[in-house]
Scaffold this active site. Structure first.
Site, PDB file in Angstrom:
ATOM      1  CD  GLU A   6       2.326   2.352  -2.810  1.00  0.00           C
ATOM      2  OE1 GLU A   6       3.194   2.034  -1.985  1.00  0.00           O
ATOM      3  OE2 GLU A   6       1.116   2.424  -2.515  1.00  0.00           O
TER       4      GLU A   6
ATOM      5  CG  HIS B   9       3.892  -4.017   5.587  1.00  0.00           C
ATOM      6  ND1 HIS B   9       3.922  -4.438   4.281  1.00  0.00           N
ATOM      7  CD2 HIS B   9       3.671  -2.685   5.562  1.00  0.00           C
ATOM      8  CE1 HIS B   9       3.706  -3.402   3.504  1.00  0.00           C
ATOM      9  NE2 HIS B   9       3.545  -2.335   4.239  1.00  0.00           N
TER      10      HIS B   9
ATOM     11  NE  ARG C 198      -0.971   3.239   3.272  1.00  0.00           N
ATOM     12  CZ  ARG C 198       0.099   2.463   3.357  1.00  0.00           C
ATOM     13  NH1 ARG C 198       1.141   2.687   2.596  1.00  0.00           N
ATOM     14  NH2 ARG C 198       0.143   1.471   4.219  1.00  0.00           N
TER      15      ARG C 198
ATOM     16  NE  ARG D  66       3.411   1.535   6.084  1.00  0.00           N
ATOM     17  CZ  ARG D  66       4.635   2.015   6.337  1.00  0.00           C
ATOM     18  NH1 ARG D  66       4.928   2.470   7.536  1.00  0.00           N
ATOM     19  NH2 ARG D  66       5.554   2.021   5.396  1.00  0.00           N
TER      20      ARG D  66
ATOM     21  NE  ARG E 106       7.137  -3.891   1.163  1.00  0.00           N
ATOM     22  CZ  ARG E 106       6.377  -2.844   1.425  1.00  0.00           C
ATOM     23  NH1 ARG E 106       5.595  -2.323   0.497  1.00  0.00           N
ATOM     24  NH2 ARG E 106       6.398  -2.266   2.604  1.00  0.00           N
TER      25      ARG E 106
ATOM     26  CB  CYS F  75       5.908   8.155   2.992  1.00  0.00           C
ATOM     27  SG  CYS F  75       4.891   7.292   1.795  1.00  0.00           S
TER      28      CYS F  75
ATOM     29  CG  ASN G 235       8.941   0.809   1.854  1.00  0.00           C
ATOM     30  OD1 ASN G 235      10.073   1.279   1.813  1.00  0.00           O
ATOM     31  ND2 ASN G 235       8.129   0.991   2.870  1.00  0.00           N
ATOM     32  CG  ASP G 236       4.559  -1.456  -2.191  1.00  0.00           C
ATOM     33  OD1 ASP G 236       4.865  -2.660  -2.160  1.00  0.00           O
ATOM     34  OD2 ASP G 236       3.743  -0.944  -1.412  1.00  0.00           O
TER      35      ASP G 236
HETATM   36  C1  PEP Z   1       5.852   2.181   0.439  1.00  0.00           C
HETATM   37  O1  PEP Z   1       5.442   1.296  -0.309  1.00  0.00           O
HETATM   38  O2  PEP Z   1       6.959   2.729   0.318  1.00  0.00           O
HETATM   39  C2  PEP Z   1       5.026   2.631   1.570  1.00  0.00           C
HETATM   40  C3  PEP Z   1       5.363   3.660   2.306  1.00  0.00           C
HETATM   41  O3  PEP Z   1       3.907   1.911   1.846  1.00  0.00           O
HETATM   42  P1  PEP Z   1       3.919   0.479   2.550  1.00  0.00           P
HETATM   43  O4  PEP Z   1       5.306   0.217   3.077  1.00  0.00           O
HETATM   44  O5  PEP Z   1       2.924   0.537   3.644  1.00  0.00           O
HETATM   45  O6  PEP Z   1       3.529  -0.445   1.452  1.00  0.00           O
HETATM   46 MG    MG Z   2       3.388   0.725  -0.314  1.00  0.00          MG
END
Ligand code: PEP
Ligand code: MG
Length: 595
Positions: free
Chosen positions: A442, A199, A342, A306, A476, A513, A465-466
């Site tokens: 995710e 993040h 979200r 977010r 991550r 996303c 991402n998750d």
């Molecule tokens: C993800 O996990 O891909 C996502 C968009 O949410 P975040 O990166 O905020 O966990």
């Molecule tokens: Mg996520």
């Protein structure tokens, strides 16, 4: 991270998380928590020396705080009371005197004494009824940490107080730290820790700061004032570059700027493939202030808002009014296009939001994150839901729940949403009664259950991402495994394929996303997979639209079929790079097509 030395310059390779080339002076900060702390007994003869050591550390801390207070920029001077309160804590008998007394009575070292005093104060604060005052323990911890650092002889630097044009070099920066950076001075940052989708990297994109993470040893190798080149496209960092190297990078910087501005001119055009398929391109944002620029970059809507920042910034929980005000403005600015808000995704690497009293967890990514936290704290959740619903009367708003692992969470979250609606009905407050409710996919269990979940929600958004983190068991934000965090792992495409099929069957919309959506190399795969929309950091939009305009859906589908026959990420990446070179030759040499 790889390091290599040629003559006097040294090259490091980390992971690029926010694009752009910068050249500037290094400014080292250490934002890692104090790692100590040895606990040991001191002999009777040493006791007075130990007391003096603590007194010296407290004096140094006081001097540092006074300097910070005196140098606060005009625009944040109104917050100097925070420093005042830290100075008062430092003087408080429960802290300073009690710690000294402990050294005298128990013959223990200073660090141990400070920790014991802190522990005692924590216990007292826990019993305070008033939530605001109870949360002030954070200030005491802050002061104690500063004293502990001074005891360890570590240098301290303050992020907000940076007053020269510099590149910040840190062991690690929390997303909250990035919000403290003086953006008029800091031109970018690099860190030892972090990963492709941490993040902190996502915040760097939002703040338009070039950044490279996962360098592992940058803080060991770089000294304050060293000249650095940071390439936020390739992940290269060069320490004390030779003149020829600087000249080469300056040339590349100019070429990239030219390329970017030529693409920017077409950013308003739709993302339509050569054979006429249109993909909706939306922006991910972290702050209200980004909405305007999301539009300028060609974002057609906000695909992911977010909402953590408002909870990080204030030390108390934001109120319904504060949240509503923020969401209303986003909805109004982006109207008539939608914003997908979200709900709070606290935990993981994001926030240990002060006001939320979450305990330290052994595995925060597997802990009380996102929807799990919200279902455990229904009042906090409902406050946010009421604000989102209220904002829906001012534009087109959609609600999205993060980290859904199965149907029960959707049902429970929807039940709380229903309560929030009823509360607004009782107060006779308007909101969109047809508001769409979607979920993020995710977690691998949600992929397996996608067909069932699709029957209970209005849309899916895949958080790659998750999804990559949980499917491949790769933290991550852990720099040691960052090099194997791999969007091209064949398991990921197969999972997305399963989710798209479930969405199609139920007739609901499906988007991506996660950072994959803004990665040029992933575009042929995502087109071939048949996503309806892609949502990404705004700066990537012009380039991604351009790539989509130069590919046909027919080719993308064929490529995807071929990719499904490949079994390793390496093969898939190689295949894509070759295809991209063939499809869009002008990309070669621009730093985008590298493995
Ligand atoms: C993800 O996990 O891909 C996502 C968009 O949410 P975040 O990166 O905020 O966990
Ligand atoms: Mg996520």
């Amino acid at each position: 991270m790889k390091a290599c030395k040629s003559d006097s310059e040294m090259k490091l390779k980390g992971i690029a998380v926010s694009s752009g080339i910068i050249i500037g002076k290094a400014y080292l900060v250490d934002r890692s928590k104090v790692k100590i702390t040895y606990q040991y007994l001191v002999s009777q003869e040493q006791v007075s020396k130990e007391v003096k050591r603590l007194e010296d550390a407290i004096r140094t801390t006081r001097e540092q705080l006074i300097t910070i207070k005196n140098h606060m920029p005009e625009n944040i001077k109104t917050h100097s009371f925070i420093i005042e309160s830290h100075l008062m804590i430092l003087k408080d008998s429960m802290f300073a005197d009690a710690s000294i007394q402990r050294i005298l009575n128990e013959s223990i070292n200073s660090e141990w004494a400070v920790q014991k005093s802190l522990e005692e104060i924590r216990e007292i604060f826990k019993q305070i009824d008033d939530e605001y005052i109870r949360n002030r323990i954070e200030d005491v911890e802050n002061v104690a940490e500063r004293v502990l650092r001074n005891l360890s002889g570590e240098d301290q630097k303050d992020l907000a107080g940076i007053d020269q044009r510099v590149i910040v070099v840190a062991h690690d920066l929390a997303p909250a730290d990035t919000t403290e950076l003086n953006l008029e001075k800091v031109i970018g940052f690099i860190t030892d820790g972090g990963g492709r989708t941490s993040h902190t990297g996502i915040m760097a994109q939002a703040l338009k700061l070039p950044a490279v993470v996962a360098l592992e040893t940058a803080t060991d190798l770089i000294k304050n004032g060293d000249i650095l080149i940071v390439d936020g496209n390739t992940g290269e960092v060069i320490i004390n570059p030779l003149e020829g190297t600087i000249a080469g990078y300056k040339k590349r910087q100019i070429q990239q700027e030219k390329f970017k501005s030529s693409i920017a001119r077409t950013s308003h055009l739709p993302a339509e493939t050569l054979d006429g398929y249109r993909i909706a391109i939306k922006a991910n944002i972290e702050f209200l202030e980004e909405v305007e620029s999301a539009r300028e970059y060609g974002g057609e809507a906000i695909g992911l808002y977010r909402t953590e920042v408002l909870y990080i910034k204030s030390k108390t929980l934001p109120t319904e009014e504060e949240l509503f005000e923020d969401y209303r403005q986003v909805a109004e600015i982006i109207a008539p296009d939608p914003v997908t808000i979200r709900t709070l995704d606290t935990g993981g690497d994001k926030i240990a939001a002060v006001a939320m009293e979450t305990d330290d967890e052994m595995n925060p990514a597997l802990g009380l994150r996102a929807i799990r936290f919200c279902l455990k704290e229904p009042e906090i959740f409902k406050t946010q839901l009421r604000s989102i619903l209220r904002a829906s009367a001012y534009g087109k708003v959609q609600i999205m729940f993060p980290m859904i692992s199965g149907l029960q969470e959707v049902l429970d979250a929807r039940a709380i949403l229903e309560q929030a609606r009823q509360e607004l009905d009782t107060r006779q407050i308007a909101y969109d009664h047809d508001i769409k409710v979607g979920i993020m996919i995710e977690i691998p269990s949600a992929v397996s259950m996608a067909e069932v979940l699709a029957r209970h929600v209005d849309f899916f958004s895949i958080g790659t991402n998750d999804l990559i983190q949980y499917a491949l068991a790769i933290d991550r934000i852990n720099e040691h495994v960052a090099h194997i965090y791999e969007p091209f792992h064949p398991a990921i495409s197969r999972m997305i394929q399963q989710v798209v099929a479930a969405a199609r069957k139920a007739g609901i919309n499906v988007s991506i996303c996660g950072e994959m959506a803004g990665d040029p190399l992933c575009i042929p795969i995502l087109l071939g997979l048949g996503l309806d929309e892609l949502s990404m950091n705004a700066r990537s939009i012009p380039f991604i639209k351009k790539i989509i305009r130069e590919i046909s859906m027919k080719d993308a589908r064929l490529d995807f079929e071929n990719i499904l026959k490949l079994s390793t990420a390496k093969e898939i990446r190689g295949y894509i790079i070759n295809r991209m070179k063939a499809l869009i030759p002008e990309l070669e040499g621009k730093g985008y097509l590298y493995s």
